[in-house]
Structure formats: C-alpha cells, structure tokens
Design an enzyme around this catalytic site. Structure first.
Site, short mmCIF file in Angstrom:
data_model
loop_
_atom_site.label_atom_id
_atom_site.label_comp_id
_atom_site.label_asym_id
_atom_site.label_seq_id
_atom_site.Cartn_x
_atom_site.Cartn_y
_atom_site.Cartn_z
N SER A 210 9.08 11.46 -18.06
CA SER A 210 9.10 12.72 -17.31
C SER A 210 10.55 13.16 -17.18
O SER A 210 11.46 12.38 -17.43
CB SER A 210 8.49 12.52 -15.92
OG SER A 210 8.55 13.71 -15.17
N ARG B 195 5.85 13.70 -24.65
CA ARG B 195 4.55 13.64 -23.96
C ARG B 195 4.09 15.06 -23.67
O ARG B 195 4.92 15.94 -23.41
CB ARG B 195 4.69 12.85 -22.65
CG ARG B 195 3.36 12.59 -21.91
CD ARG B 195 2.50 11.61 -22.65
NE ARG B 195 1.38 11.12 -21.84
CZ ARG B 195 0.16 11.66 -21.83
NH1 ARG B 195 -0.10 12.73 -22.57
NH2 ARG B 195 -0.79 11.13 -21.08
N THR C 226 4.85 14.92 -10.20
CA THR C 226 4.77 13.54 -9.73
C THR C 226 4.31 13.47 -8.28
O THR C 226 3.44 12.67 -7.92
CB THR C 226 6.14 12.84 -9.88
OG1 THR C 226 6.56 12.90 -11.24
CG2 THR C 226 6.04 11.37 -9.46
N CYS D 158 3.47 17.36 -34.41
CA CYS D 158 3.61 15.96 -33.99
C CYS D 158 5.09 15.58 -33.94
O CYS D 158 5.79 15.72 -34.95
CB CYS D 158 2.86 15.04 -34.94
SG CYS D 158 3.14 13.28 -34.60
N CYS E 165 2.78 6.56 -33.57
CA CYS E 165 2.29 7.39 -32.46
C CYS E 165 3.00 7.10 -31.14
O CYS E 165 3.11 5.95 -30.71
CB CYS E 165 0.79 7.17 -32.30
SG CYS E 165 0.03 8.20 -31.03
N CYS F 297 1.56 10.98 -27.27
CA CYS F 297 1.86 12.25 -26.58
C CYS F 297 0.62 13.12 -26.43
O CYS F 297 0.58 13.98 -25.58
CB CYS F 297 2.98 13.00 -27.31
SG CYS F 297 2.46 13.86 -28.82
N CYS G 244 -1.70 16.13 -30.88
CA CYS G 244 -2.66 16.34 -31.97
C CYS G 244 -4.06 16.58 -31.43
O CYS G 244 -4.82 17.40 -31.97
CB CYS G 244 -2.65 15.16 -32.92
SG CYS G 244 -3.01 13.55 -32.15
#
Length: 641
Positions: free
Chosen positions: A154, A399, A435, A586, A610, A613, A616
C-alpha cells in the site's frame, strides 16, 4: 518486531502430516463412552495449543469437541483410525460432509481468510471481546503469503482512527508508526513542468508507514491474544453444508505437478471449519467474488459493479540530504492522458527511504497503454528525477485497489459469515486511504460475529452497524469523486472541486460509474501503438529486474493458477481485436505472445512471475482469465511495502 509467522510452531505443525508431532485431529468427534466423558476435564486441561489455549471447544453444550489446535505426541483417542498413508481419520458421521474421506479437518468458532488489516483487526477484536465477557472462542487466520505481511502492499499514509479504537496504547507498544506527516503537496504535471495546486487532502495527524510492517506487528498482537495464524496456506474452496450455508474453507493441495500428477511431496489440503467465516482477502478476493455471485450480494444491496485501479510501487533509498521524513506529494496529469484517471504518490518514510508509485484506473480505453511503462516514464520527469538520482531501489510491487466506493459495496453478509475490508471495497478514493476503513469493518464484523456465537443474535447486525458507522459517513461524502472522472480529467476536477469546497460531500445526487473496466477497453484500430523509451537501468528498469526486487517466487512445477476459460480467445479475439492487451496491463510480464513452430503467435503464461495483483482477472476484455490461488507460500515477499 513480530517474527516471521511462517516459521512458527503452528505453521510447521500444520504442514507436517507425519514425524515427531502427531497429525492434527479431524474436525469433530463424539464421545460415546462414559469414561471419555469423565476424562474430559483432565484432557482439556492437559492439552494446549501452541498459543496456550485448549484445543477443545464446546458447541451448543453438546458432548462434542471441536479441534482448534494440535495434539502432542502420544495422545490417542477412541474412534480414530489410520488410512493407508498413516494419516489419522475420524470414524464418525461428520465425515460424510467432507469432500474426501482423508482430507484433514480442523474446526474453530471463527475462521478468517487473509492476515491483512481487516482480518487481523477482526481477530484481535474477537479475542478482546472474549476477555471482556470471559468467553473462550477459538479464532484462526489463514494467509496465503509465506509470512504475515508478505503480500501486503500500500502507499501508505495511515490514518490511525481505527487503530486508536482497537489498540489505544499502540504508541507505547512500539507499533511501526513513527513518521508523522510533515507537509502535504499536490501538483499537476505536464511533460516538463509541475504546477502546485491547493492540496485537497487533510493529512494532519496521519503517518507515513509501511503497511506490510504494520500488519506483521498486528499479527504479533493477535497471537498474544490467542489467535492462531497459519501463513503459507491458500484458501481455495468454500465449504457449504446441506442448506448452502458456509461452514469454512478448504486449502489447496500441495505437491501437484503441472501435468496433474502427485509429486513425492504431495500433501492434501485441509478443511478449516468455522461456525462463522470472515473473508478478508483484499481487493478482488477469489473466494469473495464467488460468494458475491453465488448469493447475489450486489443485487441484494442494489450495488453497481466494482471499478478498480492498478497501483505500481517502488521503495527507494535516497541521499540523506534529499530526505525529508513525513513529506508527501500527490500528482495528477502526465504521464497519463486526459481520458485516463490516475496519479502518482511520493512519500518520505524513515531511514532515508521513500515510497514512490503510480496508480492507473483500469477503465482506461487505449489497449496499447502499459501501466508499468508509464510508471518508468514518470520517474524521468524533471521534478522527480533529481530526487531519485544517486538512490537505489529497495523493493518493487503492484496490486489492484477498489475505487467504486459507496455505489459498489455489496451486501457483505452471507449465510455463515461476512466479507470485510477491501474484499468488500471500503477505499475512500479522495483520501486515497482504505486501511482505516478496512480495519473498522473487520472490528464491526467481529462484534457482530461475537454476538452470534455468544448472544444468539444474527450476522446482519454487521450490515446495520456498518451503515451507522463513520466508515459509511466517509464513503457517503466521498461517493461522487471517482465517477466524476468518467467525463475526463478537467470535468472530473471541476466536479470534485464543487464536491469538496462547496457541497462538502452533501450533494443531493449520486453519480453512477461508467462501463465495467473490461468493457472500457477500445478496439486496437482506434488507437496508435505507444512507443515507450528503453529503461536506462538507473531510474527506469525492465520487468525482470523489478520482479527480482519483489522477491516473487512460485514452485515452477505446479498447475498454472491463471486459467483461461476458453483457450482459443487469446489468439482469436484478444490478439486481433485488442492487440494482446494482457501483455501490457500485467506489471509482471506473466502474459507473452510468442511464435510457435509455425511462426503463429500464441499466448504463453509465465505464472511463476505473478505478483497476485489481480489486474488480469479484472481487465481482460472478455473476462476469459480466472485468477485462482497457487500453492500456499507462493507470490511476492514484501517486507517494506
């Protein structure tokens, strides 16, 4: 600092189906003999879980036990046998509900999926209520990352409102929250210039933090209260009873080869059964999405579709003379075009580190746009470049985040549990913060769940208290900011200015979102390819270099967790109509079009790259890619993100 939970006694025990420690006990067994009942008291007092709590729980005062831990070597129970592999299996009626006779099962009062801010806040709040009311409830948290915090990424400028409520003494207890915001800048960027604008943010009293570090600290606090945390186990399946009520989750099998055969290290997944199940998987949680569909939770709350953005982030260490702890900067404009919503952030952390990132809304139109390359380009802006020169990249990650806000929140309660945190979508877009709202949602769900288990109330109280909380008030005021930008950058800014400075979130209307993100992608013929500069290896980098910095790792010999619903669509639709956008959206180069022996381009999936995130799963034009969990412990290994 909380130690790596993946190396804890509990996790290693769960992984072991044989050895010096006995296998964990299947879900439930009934005591059928008087001698068993007489031994109940001494047994529960003598056997403890690693956290010190008894592994037995009463359920509705019936003479049955629920396992919430493990049994030391040498403990034997009547009614148990061993299968041909030596694994303990219960001989009783409850096994008829298991998907396979020999899959091990553990039962808890509450099972939580995801050791992020929402999941851990829920676990902590549950255990606090247990102490306040002198009640003993078993709480388990399962986490797919190799350790708590490994998959947490984050910005993060942290608002401590929820933490103040949950753990008021966090300052005295050495929480990794040490850098208060010292200044707050907001720029509009063109290609060569930066124009200072009045900051719409109010960050006084907030802190620049690493969320992955804070989550590790929260994990330690949860364990101190008796929560059992199992990192390295991926929840891949929802368990239902005969009435379609959720009764827990199943983890995926380990040790399966790409061809589907069982390797020498094969281990069956386990069932974690809960009287209440809370899903705290984060944005676009795979199990949460299934439940939202299965129980029509969007329809139940009359919610719109969710809309998303992709955040790409690096942590740099810069020269001490350029470092100003607590200084934060947000930008709009370049390098994105005026039809693409997004912006950058730059936060000065401690220890000469800065967090630098670009957020790109996934409803962008141009299929040639590459968010990763836009971020690399951004770092060469004349107002940003001098700060980075002489510095080094510490970590990289990416992310997705939900930006739908109030309009997109599904009904968060399902039979047997609830969805909490970013899995439901409580991000406050104009604040660029989620958060604190995620944590509060977890706390409210915990309070509702405790009422269900101890006071015979119902889980729908979570929905009622959520709508009466400050979370809902925040999202109500913020509801029109994100959809305003469907009209473009300048109209969006004008509407947001009206909302912020004049109406102050009390507008009499609610804007709707545009098309779902995957439908927003234009056909390739409507746009020209974008030529991105080559990375210089100083400020900008190629994908393999960045991936190395993310500590991403997967077992190569396992079935791909990125699945094509129709394997023909990439070559028949995505490539000719959209110029293969999966090779660009991606941020980890998972998807590549490579020539086959006939020189025809075919989609190659590099699943080992990968970053989890979920871009896709969201952006594929035909929704042909399904993101599922890989083996537990795989994925990125974030430490300062």
């Amino acid at each position: 600092m909380h130690k790596s939970l993946s190396n804890s006694y509990k996790s290693s025990t769960l992984k072991r189906h044989s050895g010096s420690l006995s296998p964990f006990v299947p879900s439930i067994f009934r005591l059928n003999q008087t001698s068993d009942l007489q031994s109940q008291s001494s047994l529960t007092n003598s056997i403890k879980t690693p956290s010190g709590y008894s592994p037995f729980r009463h359920f509705n005062q019936n003479p049955c036990f629920f396992s919430s831990g493990y049994f030391p070597n040498g403990v034997n129970f009547k009614g148990f046998g061993r299968n041909e592999s030596g694994v303990s299996c219960a001989k009783l009626f409850f096994r008829s509900f298991c998907s396979e006779m020999c899959r091990e099962s553990m039962a808890y009062d509450v099972v939580i999926v995801g050791a992020g801010p929402a999941g851990l806040s829920a676990a902590i709040r549950l255990k606090q209520l247990c102490r306040e009311k002198n009640v003993d409830l078993s709480v388990c948290v399962v986490e797919k990352g190799a350790e708590v915090g490994a998959h947490i990424i984050s910005g993060n400028v942290f608002e401590p409102r929820a933490l103040n409520e949950l753990l008021p003494q966090w300052k005295q207890e050495e929480a990794p929250i040490r850098v208060p915001v010292s200044s707050d800048k907001f720029w509009f960027l063109t290609k060569d210039r930066a124009f200072s604008l009045p900051s719409p943010f109010s960050n006084r009293g907030n802190y620049v933090i690493s969320l992955s570090q804070l989550v590790r600290w929260l994990g330690g606090k949860a364990e101190e209260l008796g929560v059992e945390i199992y990192p390295g186990f991926a929840a891949s399946e929802i368990l239902y009873d005969a009435d379609n009520k959720v009764i827990g989750i199943g983890t995926n099998d380990m040790g399966i080869a790409k061809d589907g055969s069982k390797k020498e290290n094969f281990q069956r997944g386990v069932e974690l059964r809960g009287r209440i199940t809370l899903l705290a998987e984060g944005c676009r949680g795979s199990l949460s999405e299934k439940l939202i569909k299965n129980f029509k939770l969007r329809e139940k709350s009359h919610a719109q579709h969710q809309t998303y953005a992709l955040g790409i982030k690096e942590v740099w260490e810069i020269d001490e003379g350029k470092h100003n702890p607590g200084e934060i900067l947000h930008t709009l404009g370049w390098p994105l075009d005026q039809k693409t919503y997004g912006g950058s952030f730059l936060y000065h952390m401690n220890d000469k580190q800065i967090a630098l990132g670009l957020v790109v809304a996934l409803n962008y139109h141009n299929p040639f746009l590459n968010p990763y390359e836009e971020f690399q380009k951004f770092k060469h802006h004349p107002a940003i470049k001098p700060l980075l020169e002489g510095g080094t990249v510490v970590q990289y990650g990416a992310r997705t985040l939900n930006e739908g806000g109030l309009q997109s929140i599904p009904y968060p309660v399902f039979p047997g549990g609830a969805i909490i945190g970013c899995a439901a979508g409580f991000l406050n877009v104009p604040k660029i913060k989620g958060t604190h709202t995620a944590m509060k949602s977890g706390m409210l769900a915990a309070e509702a769940g405790f009422g269900v288990l101890h006071e015979d109330s119902n889980m729908e109280i979570y929905w009622d208290t959520l709508r009466n909380s400050w979370v809902w008030q925040e999202l109500q005021r913020a509801r029109n900011y994100r959809p305003a930008f469907k009209y473009g950058l300048l109209p969006g800014l004008a509407i947001c200015g009206l909302e912020n400075y004049i109406l102050r979130g009390k507008s009499p209307y609610t804007l709707k979102h545009g098309k779902p993100d995957h439908e927003a992608t234009d056909a390739a013929y409507l746009h020209s390819p974008i030529e991105y500069p080559k990375p210089d290896g100083v400020l900008s980098f190629d994908v393999p270099t960045s991936l190395h910095r993310s500590n991403t790792n997967h077992e190569h010999d396992q079935p791909a967790h990125l699945r094509l619903r129709d394997p023909k669509i990439p070559e028949l639709v995505n490539l000719p109509e959209y110029a293969g956008p999966e090779s660009r959206y991606c941020p980890a180069r998972v998807y590549e079009y490579v020539p086959d022996e006939k020189n025809q381009l075919k989609l190659q999936i590099n699943a080992q790259n990968c970053l989890h995130c979920k871009a896709c799963d969201i952006k594929d034009p035909k929704q042909n890619i399904e993101w599922t969990v890989p083996e537990g412990g795989g994925g990125p290994g974030y430490s300062v993100m």
